[in-house]
Write a protein that holds these residues in place. Structure first.
Motif, PDB file in Angstrom:
ATOM      1  N   ARG A   1       0.824  -1.128  -0.008  1.00  0.00           N
ATOM      2  CA  ARG A   1      -0.074  -0.126   0.293  1.00  0.00           C
ATOM      3  C   ARG A   1       0.854   1.383  -0.150  1.00  0.00           C
ATOM      4  N   VAL A   2       1.965   1.494   0.811  1.00  0.00           N
ATOM      5  CA  VAL A   2       2.599   2.571   1.205  1.00  0.00           C
ATOM      6  C   VAL A   2       3.650   2.716   0.019  1.00  0.00           C
ATOM      7  N   VAL A   3       4.327   1.703  -0.591  1.00  0.00           N
ATOM      8  CA  VAL A   3       5.033   1.682  -1.583  1.00  0.00           C
ATOM      9  C   VAL A   3       4.539   1.837  -3.270  1.00  0.00           C
ATOM     10  N   GLY A   4       3.386   1.262  -3.322  1.00  0.00           N
ATOM     11  CA  GLY A   4       2.695   1.412  -4.685  1.00  0.00           C
ATOM     12  C   GLY A   4       1.659   2.243  -4.681  1.00  0.00           C
ATOM     13  N   GLU A   5       1.517   3.072  -3.580  1.00  0.00           N
ATOM     14  CA  GLU A   5       0.548   4.102  -3.829  1.00  0.00           C
ATOM     15  C   GLU A   5       0.612   4.836  -5.215  1.00  0.00           C
ATOM     16  N   LYS A   6       1.713   5.346  -5.645  1.00  0.00           N
ATOM     17  CA  LYS A   6       1.716   6.090  -6.878  1.00  0.00           C
ATOM     18  C   LYS A   6       2.288   5.266  -8.064  1.00  0.00           C
ATOM     19  N   ASP A   7       2.575   3.946  -7.851  1.00  0.00           N
ATOM     20  CA  ASP A   7       3.195   2.998  -8.698  1.00  0.00           C
ATOM     21  C   ASP A   7       2.634   1.613  -8.554  1.00  0.00           C
ATOM     22  N   ASN A   8       1.755   1.114  -8.950  1.00  0.00           N
ATOM     23  CA  ASN A   8       1.191  -0.230  -8.769  1.00  0.00           C
ATOM     24  C   ASN A   8       2.089  -1.376  -9.073  1.00  0.00           C
ATOM     25  N   ARG A   9       3.033  -0.796  -9.928  1.00  0.00           N
ATOM     26  CA  ARG A   9       3.816  -2.033 -10.425  1.00  0.00           C
ATOM     27  C   ARG A   9       5.038  -2.468  -9.366  1.00  0.00           C
ATOM     28  N   THR A  10       5.381  -1.112  -8.316  1.00  0.00           N
ATOM     29  CA  THR A  10       6.289  -1.608  -7.305  1.00  0.00           C
ATOM     30  C   THR A  10       5.771  -2.362  -6.280  1.00  0.00           C
ATOM     31  N   SER A  11       4.184  -2.520  -6.188  1.00  0.00           N
ATOM     32  CA  SER A  11       3.770  -3.518  -5.066  1.00  0.00           C
ATOM     33  C   SER A  11       3.982  -5.017  -5.354  1.00  0.00           C
ATOM     34  N   LYS A  12       4.290  -5.128  -6.646  1.00  0.00           N
ATOM     35  CA  LYS A  12       4.359  -6.661  -7.054  1.00  0.00           C
ATOM     36  C   LYS A  12       5.880  -7.250  -6.685  1.00  0.00           C
ATOM     37  N   ILE A  13       6.670  -6.346  -6.308  1.00  0.00           N
ATOM     38  CA  ILE A  13       7.904  -7.008  -5.541  1.00  0.00           C
ATOM     39  C   ILE A  13       7.883  -7.360  -4.201  1.00  0.00           C
TER      40      ILE A  13
END
Length: 619
Positions: free
Chosen positions: A301-313
Motif C-alpha cells: 500500500r505505502v510503496v505502490g501508492e503512486k506506482d502499482n507495479r512497485t507493489s508486485k515486488i
C-alpha cells in the motif's frame, strides 16, 4: 570533562571503573574485555593528542550515546571553531587495531587482525555515519553547516599495516594512525580552538532529539526515491555483504546466503528496504518476501501508492514453490522467523514440488538469499524459522553462509535495556524479572485499569502521537454485525472494546485488518499478535490476559484462557513458549513508551512491584 582532566583521570583505574558502572546501569550487562581495554588504553592516547595540540580545555564527552539509539561514539569533542568562533564538534572513533585489510569487492568493509573472518565496518564509513546521524537527529545541529566532523584514530597501527584502508576517503571523516599522529594534531587544531568547550558540550547534551521516521514512513521514500535513511554499524555491514555477494555472483557461478538476526527495532526491515532500493536502481532482480499478510499488504500500500507495479515486488514465502532456480539475483526474506515447514496454498498438497521444505524453496529461488529474523518472535505452531534451520538447509546445498548479529537497536528509543528487561520479565533470558530503572529515552508505566491505560494513550493519540492498544488473544474475535458495527469482544469488568476488523475491507471508517497498525483510525480497536507483529508506533499499550499469569514466583501459561484455536493442540511446553514470545512481541512495539495492565490481580501486583511509574488519570 576537559582533555586535561581526562589525561589526569586516565592514569588510574578509576576511569575504567566509572565507565563500567555506567555501562551496567544503561545497557544492563557487563562490558566485554575489549571495551575495558579501550577505556584503559585508547582514551589516554586521545587525551595526550589533545593536550599536545594545545586543546586541553576542549570538552570530551566519553561514550556519547547517539540520540534515539543505543549506539555510542567513543568520544565527541566539543568546543569552538578556531576561525568562526561558532560551536564545533568532532566525533572520534578509537581503534586498537594493529593491522587490517580491505574485504575484496566491498570498500567499506575490512578484516582486522585477531578478529577472525568476521568483517568490520571501515572506520571512515563508521565515523561518517555517526556524524550524519548526530546532525540529523539533534535539533541543535540541524541547520548548521560544517559543525560536525569525524576522526578515526588507530593509535596502535602504523601506515604499512593498514595501507589498504587508505583507499576509502571522505571529506567529513578522516583516518589517522600512529604514523600520522602529527597530522591528527594539526587536523584537530583546524576544527577546535584552545578555548573551553564546556558551554558547547552542555548545549549538545541539552539539545532535544529530532524525531526519527517510523518504518512505514521511510518505506515509500526509500523505495521510490532512494531515501537517505542511515544504516549504522552492523546494519551497514549486512547491507555491504549482500551487495558484495551480488557483485561476485554476477561475475561467477557463486551462491551465498546472508543471515541477519536481531531483536525488535534493530533495523532488519530498514536493511531490507535499503537493499530493495539500491539493487532495484542498479537493475538487479530483487524481490521482498514475508510470511505476514499485514506486513506485506501495508508495504504494498505505502510503496505502490503512486506506482502499482512497485507493489508486485512484495511477495509471500509461499509464492516460490515453482520459482525458477536462481531466477532472482536477490530474495530478501524479511520476518524469516515466520518460515513454515512446508509451503501450502489453499487446497494444494504440502508435498508439492518434490516435498521441498519452505526454507529450501527460498534458498533455491535466488543467487543471494537474505534472511532477516528474530528467533524470539516465533509465535505460531508450525513456524520454524531459525538461524540453525537456515544454516543447515544452506550448507546441505553447498552454499556459503555469512552471519550478521544486529546487537544495537533503534526501536524502543534505542533502549537495549528495555528489550533486555522484557526478555527477563518473560523468562526468555535466565535470571528472573528485574525492577525497571527509569531512563531518559523510554517510559514504562503500569495502569491500574484498562480504562486508565486507554485514556492515557488517547491523550497521546490526540496530541498527534501514534498509539495503539494490544492484548493477548484471550477473547472471542467476532465478525461485524449486519449493520457493519464491531462487537465489543474484549471485556474486562465494565470496560468493553472491539478487536480490530477481521476482514480486508474497511467499514464505517474502521481500517481493514492489515492496516490497523498504520491507519490513524486504528486507535479504538484492540490489536492482537496477528495485526501488531512487524509494526511500530510511538506509544504502546499491552494488556496481559488470562492466558499468562504469575503464580508462585513464575509464569503459568493457561490454555483455558486462550481463544486462539491454532494453539489449542500445542503441547504444554510449546504453548507456554509461544505465549511468552507473543507477549514479547506485543510489549516491544513502542518507540517512546509502553503502558502495561494485567487482568489477573496477582500478575498486576507483580508488575506494579517491578515498575515504579503508574498511569494517573485526572479526576
Amino acid at each position: 570533562m576537559s582533555a586535561y582532566a581526562l589525561r589526569e583521570y586516565s592514569v588510574s583505574p578509576a576511569l575504567a571503573e566509572r565507565l563500567t558502572q555506567r555501562y551496567r546501569s544503561v545497557l544492563v550487562g557487563e562490558p566485554e574485555a575489549g571495551e575495558r581495554r579501550s577505556w584503559e588504553n585508547s582514551l589516554p592516547a586521545l587525551a595526550e593528542v589533545l593536550c599536545d595540540a594545545g586543546l586541553g580545555e576542549v570538552e570530551v564527552l566519553i561514550e556519547y550515546r547517539l540520540p534515539l539509539s543505543s549506539l555510542r561514539a567513543d568520544a565527541v569533542l566539543a568546543g569552538t571553531h578556531p576561525e568562526t568562533g561558532k560551536p564545533s564538534y568532532v566525533v572520534v572513533e578509537l581503534k586498537q587495531w594493529s593491522a587490517a585489510r580491505r574485504v575484496p569487492d566491498a570498500e567499506d568493509l575490512c578484516l582486522v587482525s585477531g578478529m577472525g573472518n568476521h568483517p568490520a565496518l571501515h572506520p571512515v564509513a563508521q565515523v561518517r555515519r555517526y556524524c550524519d546521524y548526530l546532525q540529523d537527529f539533534t535539533s541543535l545541529l540541524h541547520d548548521e553547516e560544517d559543525v560536525v566532523a569525524g576522526v578515526a584514530y588507530l593509535h596502535n597501527a602504523v601506515d604499512l599495516d593498514v595501507d589498504e584502508l587508505f583507499s576509502l576517503t571522505d571529506a567529513k571523516a578522516h583516518f589517522f594512525t600512529s604514523s600520522r599522529r602529527g597530522e591528527l594534531i594539526h587536523h584537530l587544531q583546524t576544527r577546535l580552538s584552545p578555548l573551553s568547550g564546556a558551554h558547547e558540550a552542555d548545549a549538545l547534551l541539552e539539545s532535544p532529539a529530532a524525531p526519527g521516521r517510523q518504518l512505514m514512513q521511510a518505506a515509500a521514500d526509500e523505495i521510490q526515491h532512494g531515501g537517505k535513511f542511515l544504516l549504522m554499524d552492523e546494519q551497514q555491514i549486512a547491507a555491504s555483504l549482500v551487495k558484495r555477494a551480488v557483485a561476485v555472483a554476477h561475475r561467477s557461478d557463486h551462491k551465498e546466503v546472508i543471515v541477519v538476526s536481531g531483536g525488535p527495532g534493530s533495523g532488519k526491515s530498514l536493511i531490507a528496504l535499503h537493499l530493495m532500493s539500491h539493487l532495484g536502481r542498479n537493475r538487479r532482480g530483487v524481490v521482498h518476501a514475508t510470511g505476514s499478510k499485514s506486513f506485506t499488504t501495508t508495504l504494498r500500500r505505502v510503496v505502490g501508492e503512486k506506482d502499482n507495479r512497485t507493489s508486485k515486488i512484495f511477495r509471500y514465502f509461499i509464492d516460490f514453490t515453482a520459482a525458477e532456480r536462481n531466477g532472482l539475483n536477490v530474495l530478501i526474506c524479511d520476518e524469516a522467523h515466520r518460515i513454515r515447514y512446508k509451503s501450502k496454498k489453499g487446497g494444494e498438497s504440502t508435498t508439492y514440488r518434490g516435498g521441498r521444505r519452505q526454507v529450501e524453496e527460498l534458498i533455491d529461488a535466488a543467487r543471494v538469499p537474505v534472511f532477516l529474523l528474530d528467533e524470539h518472535q516465533v509465535v505460531r505452531p508450525g513456524e520454524m524459522g531459525s538461524v540453525e534451520t537456515i544454516d543447515a538447509a544452506a550448507q546441505a546445498r553447498d552454499c556459503r553462509v555469512r552471519h550478521v548479529n544486529l546487537n544495537d537497536q533503534f526501536r524502543a528509543g534505542g533502549s537495549r535495556a528495555y528489550e533486555h528487561w522484557v526478555r527477563r520479565l518473560l523468562g526468555l533470558e535466565p535470571g528472573g524479572p528485574l525492577r525497571w530503572e527509569p531512563e531518559e529515552n523510554f517510559e514504562v508505566l503500569v495502569a491500574q485499569t484498562p480504562l486508565d491505560l486507554e485514556e492515557y494513550l488517547r491523550a497521546k493519540h490526540d496530541a498527534h502521537y501514534t498509539a495503539r492498544i494490544t492484548a493477548g488473544f484471550c477473547w472471542p474475535w467476532s465478525e461485524p454485525r449486519s449493520d457493519g458495527s464491531l462487537v465489543d469482544d474484549v471485556v474486562i469488568g465494565d470496560w468493553r472494546r472491539p478487536w480490530n476488523l477481521k476482514s480486508e475491507h474497511s467499514r464505517h471508517g474502521v481500517p481493514e485488518s492489515s492496516l490497523w497498525a498504520t491507519e490513524s483510525a486504528g486507535f479504538g480497536q484492540i490489536g492482537c499478535i496477528y495485526t501488531a507483529q512487524g509494526f511500530e508506533y510511538a506509544w504502546n499499550g499491552t494488556i496481559f490476559g488470562p492466558d499468562l499469569v504469575w503464580r508462585d514466583n513464575g509464569w503459568r501459561a493457561v490454555k483455558a484462557g486462550c481463544e486462539d484455536s491454532s494453539l489449542q493442540s500445542a503441547p504444554p511446553a510449546e504453548f507456554g513458549r509461544l505465549i511468552r514470545n507473543r507477549y514479547k512481541v506485543l510489549l516491544t512495539r513502542g518507540l517512546t513508551g509502553t503502558v502495561i495492565h494485567s487482568t489477573d490481580s496477582e500478575t498486576q501486583a507483580m508488575l506494579q512491584k517491578l515498575v515504579p511509574a503508574s498511569v494517573t488519570r485526572a479526576p
